[in-house]
Scaffold this motif. Sequence first.
Motif, PDB file in Angstrom:
ATOM      1  N   THR A 137       0.814  -1.219   0.000  1.00  0.00           N
ATOM      2  CA  THR A 137       0.000   0.000   0.000  1.00  0.00           C
ATOM      3  C   THR A 137       0.847   1.268   0.000  1.00  0.00           C
ATOM      4  O   THR A 137       0.348   2.346  -0.318  1.00  0.00           O
ATOM      5  CB  THR A 137      -0.940   0.023   1.219  1.00  0.00           C
ATOM      6  N   ASP A 138       2.126   1.167   0.355  1.00  0.00           N
ATOM      7  CA  ASP A 138       3.013   2.332   0.405  1.00  0.00           C
ATOM      8  C   ASP A 138       3.953   2.436  -0.792  1.00  0.00           C
ATOM      9  O   ASP A 138       4.713   3.410  -0.903  1.00  0.00           O
ATOM     10  CB  ASP A 138       3.853   2.301   1.690  1.00  0.00           C
ATOM     11  N   LEU A 139       3.927   1.458  -1.686  1.00  0.00           N
ATOM     12  CA  LEU A 139       4.859   1.459  -2.821  1.00  0.00           C
ATOM     13  C   LEU A 139       4.739   2.717  -3.673  1.00  0.00           C
ATOM     14  O   LEU A 139       5.742   3.298  -4.077  1.00  0.00           O
ATOM     15  CB  LEU A 139       4.641   0.225  -3.704  1.00  0.00           C
ATOM     16  N   ALA A 140       3.519   3.128  -3.957  1.00  0.00           N
ATOM     17  CA  ALA A 140       3.305   4.264  -4.859  1.00  0.00           C
ATOM     18  C   ALA A 140       3.831   5.581  -4.294  1.00  0.00           C
ATOM     19  O   ALA A 140       4.042   6.539  -5.047  1.00  0.00           O
ATOM     20  CB  ALA A 140       1.821   4.395  -5.203  1.00  0.00           C
ATOM     21  N   ALA A 141       4.102   5.640  -2.997  1.00  0.00           N
ATOM     22  CA  ALA A 141       4.603   6.875  -2.381  1.00  0.00           C
ATOM     23  C   ALA A 141       6.083   7.113  -2.677  1.00  0.00           C
ATOM     24  O   ALA A 141       6.562   8.233  -2.524  1.00  0.00           O
ATOM     25  CB  ALA A 141       4.375   6.835  -0.872  1.00  0.00           C
ATOM     26  N   LEU A 142       6.793   6.072  -3.123  1.00  0.00           N
ATOM     27  CA  LEU A 142       8.212   6.228  -3.443  1.00  0.00           C
ATOM     28  C   LEU A 142       8.379   6.847  -4.834  1.00  0.00           C
ATOM     29  O   LEU A 142       7.509   6.731  -5.683  1.00  0.00           O
ATOM     30  CB  LEU A 142       8.923   4.865  -3.403  1.00  0.00           C
ATOM     31  N   ARG A 143       9.532   7.478  -5.054  1.00  0.00           N
ATOM     32  CA  ARG A 143       9.858   8.088  -6.352  1.00  0.00           C
ATOM     33  C   ARG A 143      10.559   7.026  -7.207  1.00  0.00           C
ATOM     34  O   ARG A 143      11.769   6.848  -7.138  1.00  0.00           O
ATOM     35  CB  ARG A 143      10.758   9.303  -6.121  1.00  0.00           C
ATOM     36  N   TRP A 144       9.777   6.316  -8.008  1.00  0.00           N
ATOM     37  CA  TRP A 144      10.259   5.176  -8.789  1.00  0.00           C
ATOM     38  C   TRP A 144      10.881   5.611 -10.105  1.00  0.00           C
ATOM     39  O   TRP A 144      10.472   6.603 -10.704  1.00  0.00           O
ATOM     40  CB  TRP A 144       9.103   4.215  -9.084  1.00  0.00           C
ATOM     41  N   ALA A 145      11.834   4.816 -10.595  1.00  0.00           N
ATOM     42  CA  ALA A 145      12.331   4.956 -11.963  1.00  0.00           C
ATOM     43  C   ALA A 145      11.157   4.631 -12.894  1.00  0.00           C
ATOM     44  O   ALA A 145      10.347   3.745 -12.607  1.00  0.00           O
ATOM     45  CB  ALA A 145      13.488   4.000 -12.203  1.00  0.00           C
ATOM     46  N   LEU A 146      11.060   5.354 -13.990  1.00  0.00           N
ATOM     47  CA  LEU A 146       9.904   5.215 -14.897  1.00  0.00           C
ATOM     48  C   LEU A 146       9.633   3.773 -15.341  1.00  0.00           C
ATOM     49  O   LEU A 146       8.475   3.345 -15.327  1.00  0.00           O
ATOM     50  CB  LEU A 146      10.074   6.114 -16.119  1.00  0.00           C
ATOM     51  N   PRO A 147      10.647   2.987 -15.729  1.00  0.00           N
ATOM     52  CA  PRO A 147      10.341   1.626 -16.192  1.00  0.00           C
ATOM     53  C   PRO A 147       9.715   0.733 -15.125  1.00  0.00           C
ATOM     54  O   PRO A 147       9.043  -0.243 -15.455  1.00  0.00           O
ATOM     55  CB  PRO A 147      11.712   1.079 -16.619  1.00  0.00           C
ATOM     56  N   ASP A 148       9.899   1.062 -13.844  1.00  0.00           N
ATOM     57  CA  ASP A 148       9.377   0.234 -12.754  1.00  0.00           C
ATOM     58  C   ASP A 148       7.922   0.555 -12.392  1.00  0.00           C
ATOM     59  O   ASP A 148       7.274  -0.219 -11.689  1.00  0.00           O
ATOM     60  CB  ASP A 148      10.266   0.379 -11.520  1.00  0.00           C
ATOM     61  N   LEU A 149       7.425   1.683 -12.862  1.00  0.00           N
ATOM     62  CA  LEU A 149       6.055   2.106 -12.498  1.00  0.00           C
ATOM     63  C   LEU A 149       4.966   1.110 -12.894  1.00  0.00           C
ATOM     64  O   LEU A 149       4.044   0.880 -12.114  1.00  0.00           O
ATOM     65  CB  LEU A 149       5.756   3.492 -13.058  1.00  0.00           C
ATOM     66  N   PRO A 150       5.027   0.477 -14.083  1.00  0.00           N
ATOM     67  CA  PRO A 150       3.987  -0.523 -14.390  1.00  0.00           C
ATOM     68  C   PRO A 150       3.970  -1.699 -13.416  1.00  0.00           C
ATOM     69  O   PRO A 150       2.898  -2.199 -13.075  1.00  0.00           O
ATOM     70  CB  PRO A 150       4.338  -0.966 -15.813  1.00  0.00           C
ATOM     71  N   THR A 151       5.127  -2.121 -12.943  1.00  0.00           N
ATOM     72  CA  THR A 151       5.176  -3.208 -11.953  1.00  0.00           C
ATOM     73  C   THR A 151       4.578  -2.736 -10.631  1.00  0.00           C
ATOM     74  O   THR A 151       3.821  -3.472  -9.994  1.00  0.00           O
ATOM     75  CB  THR A 151       6.619  -3.723 -11.766  1.00  0.00           C
ATOM     76  N   VAL A 152       4.907  -1.517 -10.222  1.00  0.00           N
ATOM     77  CA  VAL A 152       4.310  -0.956  -9.000  1.00  0.00           C
ATOM     78  C   VAL A 152       2.788  -0.947  -9.138  1.00  0.00           C
ATOM     79  O   VAL A 152       2.074  -1.364  -8.226  1.00  0.00           O
ATOM     80  CB  VAL A 152       4.836   0.470  -8.733  1.00  0.00           C
ATOM     81  N   ALA A 153       2.285  -0.499 -10.286  1.00  0.00           N
ATOM     82  CA  ALA A 153       0.829  -0.449 -10.513  1.00  0.00           C
ATOM     83  C   ALA A 153       0.220  -1.852 -10.430  1.00  0.00           C
ATOM     84  O   ALA A 153      -0.840  -2.039  -9.833  1.00  0.00           O
ATOM     85  CB  ALA A 153       0.525   0.177 -11.870  1.00  0.00           C
ATOM     86  N   ARG A 154       0.891  -2.829 -10.995  1.00  0.00           N
ATOM     87  CA  ARG A 154       0.384  -4.208 -10.969  1.00  0.00           C
ATOM     88  C   ARG A 154       0.367  -4.753  -9.535  1.00  0.00           C
ATOM     89  O   ARG A 154      -0.590  -5.400  -9.121  1.00  0.00           O
ATOM     90  CB  ARG A 154       1.295  -5.082 -11.859  1.00  0.00           C
ATOM     91  N   LEU A 155       1.400  -4.445  -8.763  1.00  0.00           N
ATOM     92  CA  LEU A 155       1.482  -4.950  -7.390  1.00  0.00           C
ATOM     93  C   LEU A 155       0.481  -4.282  -6.446  1.00  0.00           C
ATOM     94  O   LEU A 155       0.066  -4.870  -5.453  1.00  0.00           O
ATOM     95  CB  LEU A 155       2.896  -4.749  -6.832  1.00  0.00           C
ATOM     96  N   THR A 156       0.105  -3.054  -6.762  1.00  0.00           N
ATOM     97  CA  THR A 156      -0.796  -2.309  -5.867  1.00  0.00           C
ATOM     98  C   THR A 156      -2.245  -2.341  -6.329  1.00  0.00           C
ATOM     99  O   THR A 156      -3.106  -1.783  -5.658  1.00  0.00           O
ATOM    100  CB  THR A 156      -0.326  -0.845  -5.720  1.00  0.00           C
ATOM    101  N   ALA A 157      -2.514  -2.987  -7.460  1.00  0.00           N
ATOM    102  CA  ALA A 157      -3.885  -3.046  -7.986  1.00  0.00           C
ATOM    103  C   ALA A 157      -4.782  -3.912  -7.115  1.00  0.00           C
ATOM    104  O   ALA A 157      -4.353  -4.864  -6.506  1.00  0.00           O
ATOM    105  CB  ALA A 157      -3.876  -3.592  -9.414  1.00  0.00           C
TER     106      ALA A 157
END
Length: 129
Positions: free
Chosen positions: A109-129
């Motif tokens: 639930t806190d992953l999206a609060a970090l400043r991610w490298a652009l290529p990693d954002l789709p994985t973050v979205a998949r994990l937090t969906a």
Amino acid sequence: MTTPLIVVAAVFERDGRILACRRAPGRFDAGRWEFPGGKVEAGETPENALVREIDEELGTSIEVLRAVDRTATHVGERVIDLASYLVRPLSDYPTTSSDHDTLRWVAKTDLAALRWALPDLPTVARLTA
């Protein structure tokens, strides 16, 4: 058209938390968070590349369990084709990295609060969906 750079990343999960790694100073995208991994070399499967990269970067032997996401992302003039996989360590969980200055276990639930490298954002979205 530019040939995409094929990259793999490991998603470690422990007690409902995901391992996030912050890129060290002096590296491209320093200070941004990412999932550990690296480039697929000629003749390697993505899974074999991931096993090699995690051993080199984190000093950890892993088993690749399943794909999480695969997305091509434009980063400046480059296209990064990142395949992420859920992995399991075959011994201890990693505690240090050759490419990162901080490793942090983060609640999904806190992953999206970090400043991610652009290529990693789709994985973050998949994990937090």
